[in-house]
Structures are given as C-alpha cells and as structure tokens.
Design a protein around this motif. Structure first.
Motif, PDB file in Angstrom:
ATOM      1  N   GLY A 102      -0.287   5.180  10.072  1.00  0.00           N
ATOM      2  CA  GLY A 102      -1.525   4.635  10.595  1.00  0.00           C
ATOM      3  C   GLY A 102      -1.397   4.476  11.985  1.00  0.00           C
ATOM      4  O   GLY A 102      -2.450   4.669  12.566  1.00  0.00           O
ATOM      5  N   ASP A 124      -4.237   4.647   2.941  1.00  0.00           N
ATOM      6  CA  ASP A 124      -5.083   4.361   3.927  1.00  0.00           C
ATOM      7  C   ASP A 124      -6.020   3.660   3.569  1.00  0.00           C
ATOM      8  O   ASP A 124      -7.073   4.640   3.308  1.00  0.00           O
ATOM      9  CB  ASP A 124      -4.981   5.494   4.945  1.00  0.00           C
ATOM     10  CG  ASP A 124      -5.500   5.066   6.199  1.00  0.00           C
ATOM     11  OD1 ASP A 124      -6.632   4.242   6.299  1.00  0.00           O
ATOM     12  OD2 ASP A 124      -5.242   5.650   7.141  1.00  0.00           O
ATOM     13  N   GLU A 125      -6.457   2.460   3.576  1.00  0.00           N
ATOM     14  CA  GLU A 125      -7.872   1.779   3.145  1.00  0.00           C
ATOM     15  C   GLU A 125      -8.932   2.252   3.984  1.00  0.00           C
ATOM     16  O   GLU A 125     -10.063   2.324   3.611  1.00  0.00           O
ATOM     17  CB  GLU A 125      -7.674   0.425   3.111  1.00  0.00           C
ATOM     18  CG  GLU A 125      -8.964  -0.439   2.596  1.00  0.00           C
ATOM     19  CD  GLU A 125      -9.284   0.107   1.194  1.00  0.00           C
ATOM     20  OE1 GLU A 125     -10.621  -0.273   0.894  1.00  0.00           O
ATOM     21  OE2 GLU A 125      -8.338   0.110   0.382  1.00  0.00           O
ATOM     22  N   ARG A 126      -8.576   2.400   5.313  1.00  0.00           N
ATOM     23  CA  ARG A 126      -9.734   2.833   6.259  1.00  0.00           C
ATOM     24  C   ARG A 126     -10.276   4.013   5.976  1.00  0.00           C
ATOM     25  O   ARG A 126     -11.332   4.223   5.942  1.00  0.00           O
ATOM     26  CB  ARG A 126      -9.357   2.484   7.777  1.00  0.00           C
ATOM     27  CG  ARG A 126     -10.427   2.949   8.736  1.00  0.00           C
ATOM     28  CD  ARG A 126      -9.601   2.796  10.148  1.00  0.00           C
ATOM     29  NE  ARG A 126      -8.707   3.717  10.474  1.00  0.00           N
ATOM     30  CZ  ARG A 126      -7.887   3.867  11.470  1.00  0.00           C
ATOM     31  NH1 ARG A 126      -8.026   2.715  12.398  1.00  0.00           N
ATOM     32  NH2 ARG A 126      -6.991   4.389  11.747  1.00  0.00           N
ATOM     33  N   GLU A 127      -9.316   4.975   5.782  1.00  0.00           N
ATOM     34  CA  GLU A 127      -9.807   6.379   5.663  1.00  0.00           C
ATOM     35  C   GLU A 127     -10.046   6.599   4.158  1.00  0.00           C
ATOM     36  O   GLU A 127     -10.537   7.767   3.763  1.00  0.00           O
ATOM     37  CB  GLU A 127      -8.676   7.431   6.034  1.00  0.00           C
ATOM     38  CG  GLU A 127      -8.537   7.191   7.541  1.00  0.00           C
ATOM     39  CD  GLU A 127      -9.699   7.705   8.404  1.00  0.00           C
ATOM     40  OE1 GLU A 127     -10.361   8.764   7.710  1.00  0.00           O
ATOM     41  OE2 GLU A 127      -9.646   7.150   9.568  1.00  0.00           O
ATOM     42  N   ARG A 128      -9.603   5.662   3.214  1.00  0.00           N
ATOM     43  CA  ARG A 128      -9.846   5.904   1.868  1.00  0.00           C
ATOM     44  C   ARG A 128      -8.842   7.013   1.369  1.00  0.00           C
ATOM     45  O   ARG A 128      -9.498   8.053   0.488  1.00  0.00           O
ATOM     46  CB  ARG A 128     -11.191   6.021   1.501  1.00  0.00           C
ATOM     47  CG  ARG A 128     -12.010   4.777   1.699  1.00  0.00           C
ATOM     48  CD  ARG A 128     -11.563   3.537   0.998  1.00  0.00           C
ATOM     49  NE  ARG A 128     -11.872   3.613  -0.482  1.00  0.00           N
ATOM     50  CZ  ARG A 128     -11.494   2.691  -1.388  1.00  0.00           C
ATOM     51  NH1 ARG A 128     -10.920   1.611  -0.848  1.00  0.00           N
ATOM     52  NH2 ARG A 128     -11.744   2.974  -2.498  1.00  0.00           N
ATOM     53  N   ARG A 142       1.976  -2.842  17.592  1.00  0.00           N
ATOM     54  CA  ARG A 142       2.227  -3.216  15.993  1.00  0.00           C
ATOM     55  C   ARG A 142       3.434  -3.957  15.674  1.00  0.00           C
ATOM     56  O   ARG A 142       4.402  -3.247  15.276  1.00  0.00           O
ATOM     57  CB  ARG A 142       2.084  -2.077  15.163  1.00  0.00           C
ATOM     58  CG  ARG A 142       0.719  -1.294  15.045  1.00  0.00           C
ATOM     59  CD  ARG A 142      -0.215  -2.065  14.023  1.00  0.00           C
ATOM     60  NE  ARG A 142       0.088  -2.429  12.967  1.00  0.00           N
ATOM     61  CZ  ARG A 142       0.189  -1.621  11.969  1.00  0.00           C
ATOM     62  NH1 ARG A 142      -0.315  -0.302  12.043  1.00  0.00           N
ATOM     63  NH2 ARG A 142       0.686  -1.884  10.761  1.00  0.00           N
ATOM     64  N   THR A 195       0.989  -1.188   0.015  1.00  0.00           N
ATOM     65  CA  THR A 195       0.038   0.051   0.005  1.00  0.00           C
ATOM     66  C   THR A 195       0.660   1.149  -0.086  1.00  0.00           C
ATOM     67  O   THR A 195       0.176   2.303   0.070  1.00  0.00           O
ATOM     68  CB  THR A 195      -0.825   0.085   1.117  1.00  0.00           C
ATOM     69  OG1 THR A 195      -0.398  -0.069   2.267  1.00  0.00           O
ATOM     70  CG2 THR A 195      -1.883  -1.126   1.057  1.00  0.00           C
ATOM     71  N   CYS A 221      -8.196  13.079  -0.376  1.00  0.00           N
ATOM     72  CA  CYS A 221      -9.261  12.172   0.135  1.00  0.00           C
ATOM     73  C   CYS A 221     -10.409  12.681  -0.636  1.00  0.00           C
ATOM     74  O   CYS A 221     -10.876  13.659  -0.769  1.00  0.00           O
ATOM     75  CB  CYS A 221      -9.488  12.180   1.629  1.00  0.00           C
ATOM     76  SG  CYS A 221     -10.980  11.218   2.219  1.00  0.00           S
TER      77      CYS A 221
END
Length: 573
Positions: A93, A113-117, A77, A55, A195
C-alpha cells in the motif's frame, strides 16, 4: 510452514473449507477473511484469528520484519499492526509492489486493497513459497498447493501435454507450469493483481547480473560479509539448528558460517547415502566430526521406493526423474522429527555456475570454433535432443558410449521443449530448490544479497567457486574447502532395477499406457528391456523412473482429483 488459499468471484465458504482439507499436512484452516463481496481468503497452519478480521493472509517467514516496520514508519505509517501478512499488505500500500523487493525471507501473501478494490498475490524472490492458480468461468482460485484447487467441482483435471513433454525431456518440471492444464504456478519475484474481474501477472523483482568493480580481495571480502550477514539473520531465533550435509562444499559452508555467527547454537547434521562407504556418508561424517555436531546418518533402502516415491509426488505435486529428490525427501523427513529448522545448500551450484552443464559453456568460451557442437551437447544433456552435426554426434558417443535414451514423444503435445544456449555462465546461473512442507527450510545461498554479491564478479562466474572458497578460508579446514562437486546417487544395481520393474509391472502395462494416452506403449516396452539378472544402465533407468513417476502422479491428480493414491493413510498426514 503453512498455506494460503482463496476464491475471487463466485464461491462459498463451504468451498473454501473443502479446498483447505487437502492442505491438512500444512495445518488446519485457522483464518478466513471476507474483505469484500466475492472475495474469500483462507490461511492454514498459523495462529488463529477472528473470521472476517484483517485484509491479508500469508504464509510468511520474514527475517527483517522490524526493518520493514521502520521503513513504513519513516514513510508516515508508524501504526502498522497485525501479523506479517498485514505488514506486507501495508508495504504494498505504501510503496506499490516494488516495496516487496525490500523483504528478506520467504512468503506467499494475498492482500486486499479496499481503495483500489483489488487483490494482490505475491511470492518471495527465491520462489520458496509459491502459489498455484487457475482462472475459470466466473471465478479465480489460488492456493499453496493445487490439490486444494482440485476440490472445486468446476475444475476438471486434464493433463498439460506440453508440460509433461518438457518433464520427460528435461527430467524436471517446467518453471511456472504444472502438469494440470489451465493450472499455473507463480514464480519467484512475481505478483498477480486481480481487479474488476481481470487479472494480470507482473514482476516486482528480477535477478540481474550487476557489474561491480573490485579487486579480487574486495570480491572475497564482499561475499564473505554478505554470506555471514544472511546466515546471522536466518539463525537469530533458533537455539537448535539442523543441516542437511553432503560430501561437497556448499552445505559445510553454511554449517561453518553458523558456527561463526552463533557459536552457542546446538548444531545437528543429517545425511543420507547407500551405506558406510558412500562418499556422501563419509564426507558428511568428516564435517560433523570437525564441528562436533550431533550427527545422524541415514541409509537409503531401495525397498522404500514403492512407498516413498508416491508420497513425495503427492506432497510436491510434480515429478523428478533422478534419485536426488527422493534422497532429499527422506533425509528432510528425518530432520523434521529432530529439529524445528533446517539449513541446506540445495541448488547453490546452479547459482554459482558449478553445474556440469556450465563446463560446456566455459569450453565454448575457450574454444569458440566448437560452439556449434557444444550447443548440441548442451541440448542433449538438458532435454535429450540428439545432436545433428557429425562432431556433435562424436562428442555424444564419447560421453554416453551409445547408451543415451531419447525422451518419448507425448501424444498430442507440441513440437517439444527447446533450451536456448545461454552463451555465458552468468546467464545460465539459476536455481533449483526443494521446498518441503514439514519444517522450515532455510537457503542462505539464495538470498537477495548473495545474488547481488556473487554474480557480478570479474570474469563472470568462471571464477565463482574460487571466490567462494577464498571467502570461506578460516571457516573450513583445507581438506573440506577444496572438495570437488558431489552429486547424490544411489547404487544402480539389480535390486533397484528389480524394484522399479515391479512398480512398472503394476503401473505401466501396455493396456494401462494405452488408456492413459500420453506415450506410445512401444516406447515403454523398449525402455523396459534388459538382460535377465542385469541392472538397467543409468540413462535407461532414469527414463523408466520418469515414466513410473508420471503414472503415479496421474493416478493421484487426474484419476483421484488430488487423493494420495498409493500412499498409506499415515503417509499422507
């Protein structure tokens, strides 16, 4: 050194590959990611990875990757894998963009960032790994060099007249801008977050003067400890290390620090000058002799100007109006053929308050009644603005003897640049560094710890160089430790003037200047006047150098859309 690039919004893999082609000097396209629909990321010059995996892409040279992984593990993490770009993505992240302030080293990175797109672009605090970017209808594009952006069919290259006006006045490019309208540059310590079709510039780190109460001995010990720690971290992986050497203090200081922290390393020094009697050559040879380095002294040949000036401009994508940039370009090209990593002291005097302009600020602090005219002289020396007061004009005559050459007015530009009076040397301290794509360049004096330890000294930066000299006692012999500031120059003789004139004959004809539409042909004609058989005076030569450089840039990036005009095929590689 590698590169990164990307398209957000409308775009295709074929366009991304077209963008990567001009970045060939930094390495081939080795990684392509598509973390989401409408997001294409590329990485050049680093280890290959499967397309679509991961990513993040990055051009990274991190010194504390292990410490960052430990920080992430302590935050829950422990399983962060991948390369340094993935590590920086995980850091963002976990801690937000502020987490990047913990990074030591140089980087540019693009993290999805997939969560925040959202996509985050970031550059290191020192501003060594910068990104160029442009927002166009339906998409946003970025790359490590804007010649990659010019591969896009919807980017119509036009000159940024205000940026060019700044360059012609200040004789160096403006921070955060380029000469291309609409194309900007990220600065050190900055991020861009994209975003849902919108983008925003933010800062994760800002340099600041941090007051620290210590005795003078305490300041000296803190600077020495921080300096050696940064150097130790920088050189740890390298058995053979190169140095660009000068007749001043900063480069020998770094060499001495390396000898102290890694005595087993093989040290290779390089310098450049106008011949055996040049103070740069003489001073560097003395340092090399003292430390027993493998030494290489290069001689600047004015005949190299027609070939090397276009190549430097193509690689750097901007212009500098004095010879220091070209000299550093040539010596770094030589180092890249000998060693994998180079250390240098570029810009240290700007950080340490040792530039000639800082003397004006100190004078104003000593003689407050002269602040007004000294402010005018500051404007004259920094952007060529003539003083208005009688005392300011008298001071200007004492400095230039009537030989100053005001900058030209760029047609269609705004009111022209201004330069605020810093008021104190602390506020004036900054940096100006040269980052070349042919090897790894390390600048210990610009690392975060040094900024924190070296700026907050009692009395501001007035005492700065004295503290640094005291911190280096025992590492350098007195004759080197007490050297004054050295400025790289070449002989401004008739040979150099004739060569520059020959380049102007080809680039700056009245018709060519008129068609370009940036400056008045009458100004160019006035700058080119000199008596037969005489050399150009210094200020006149620099103005002509800046105009020749600007037209060279325009042919490459306006007319040629990033093609290396005036550069031989082997020179563009």
């Amino acid at each position: 050194m590698g590169a990164i690039l990307g398209l957000v919004g409308e775009g295709s893999l074929a366009e991304l590959r077209d963008m990567a082609a001009p970045l060939a000097p930094r390495g081939r396209l080795t990684r392509v990611l598509t973390p989401a629909a409408g997001v294409l990321l590329g990485q050049c010059g680093h280890a290959a990875a499967p397309e679509g995996a991961g990513t993040a892409v990055g051009d990274c040279q991190l010194d504390n990757a292990d410490a960052l992984r430990e920080r992430l593990a302590a935050h829950g993490r422990p399983d962060v894998g991948g390369d340094d770009a993935d590590l920086l993505g995980a850091l963002i992240g976990a801690f937000g963009i502020e987490g990047l302030a913990h990074v030591r080293g140089y980087f540019s990175v693009a993290c999805w960032d997939e969560r925040e797109r959202s996509l985050t672009l970031a550059c290191d605090t020192a501003g060594f790994r910068l990104l160029r970017f442009v927002a166009m209808a339906g998409r946003f594009a970025f790359a490590s060099a804007y010649k990659a952006l010019l591969a896009l069919p919807d980017l119509n290259p036009q000159p940024d007249r205000d940026a060019i006006q700044y360059y012609l006045a200040a004789m160096h490019p403006p921070l955060g801008s380029t000469f291309l309208a609409g194309v900007s540059t990220m600065t050190g310590g900055e991020v861009i977050v994209l975003c849902e079709g919108h983008w925003e510039r933010r800062r994760y780190w800002t340099p600041a003067v941090l007051p620290v109460r210590r005795t003078r001995a305490g300041h000296v010990a803190a600077v020495r400890e921080a300096f050696l720690d940064v150097v130790r971290r920088k050189v740890r992986p390298y058995p053979r290390i190169g140095f660009t050497m000068s007749g001043g203090l900063d480069a020998p200081a770094i060499l001495a620090a390396v000898r102290q922290v890694k005595p087993e390393a093989q040290l290779v020094t390089f310098t450049i000058g106008s011949g055996g009697s040049d103070p740069e050559i003489v001073g560097a040879a003395r340092v090399a002799e003292h430390f027993g380095t493998e030494h290489h002294a290069l001689t600047f040949a004015p005949e190299s100007l027609p070939q090397d000036l276009p190549r430097m401009i193509w690689l750097m994508e901007d212009c500098h109006s004095r010879e220091e940039g070209l000299l550093q370009f040539q010596v770094m090209r030589g180092t890249g053929q000998q060693v994998p990593v180079v250390m240098a002291g570029h810009g240290a005097d700007a950080l340490l308050g040792g530039m000639p302009r800082h003397r004006l600020i100190r004078l104003a602090a000593t003689f407050p009644a002269l602040t007004g005219p000294l402010t005018e002289i500051y404007g004259l020396t920094q952007i060529g603005k003539p003083p208005e007061s009688w005392l300011g004009r008298l001071m200007a005559y004492a400095i230039y003897r009537g030989r100053e050459v005001p900058p030209p007015k760029v047609i269609g530009a705004g009111l022209g640049p201004t330069v605020p009076w810093p008021g104190t040397v602390d506020r004036a301290a900054g940096k100006e560094v040269l980052d070349m794509p042919t090897f790894r360049l390390l600048e210990p004096l610009h690392q975060v710890e040094q900024v924190h330890f070296q700026t907050p000294l009692r009395g501001g930066l007035r005492d700065q160089k004295a503290i640094l000299r005291a911190a280096l006692e025992g590492l350098l012999p007195p004759e080197i430790l007490l050297r004054p500031k050295a400025i790289q120059r070449v002989r401004h003789d008739q040979v150099l003037s004739d060569i520059l004139d020959h380049m102007a004959d080809e680039r700056l004809t009245p018709e060519a200047v008129r068609q370009r539409g940036l400056v008045d042909p009458a100004f160019v004609a006035a700058v080119r006047r000199r008596p037969p058989g005489a050399a150009y005076p210094n200020e006149q030569l620099y103005r002509l150098w800046s105009l020749v450089s600007l037209e060279t840039w325009a042919r490459q990036f306006l007319d040629g859309a990033g093609a290396p005009a005036g550069v031989s095929p082997e020179g563009a590689a």
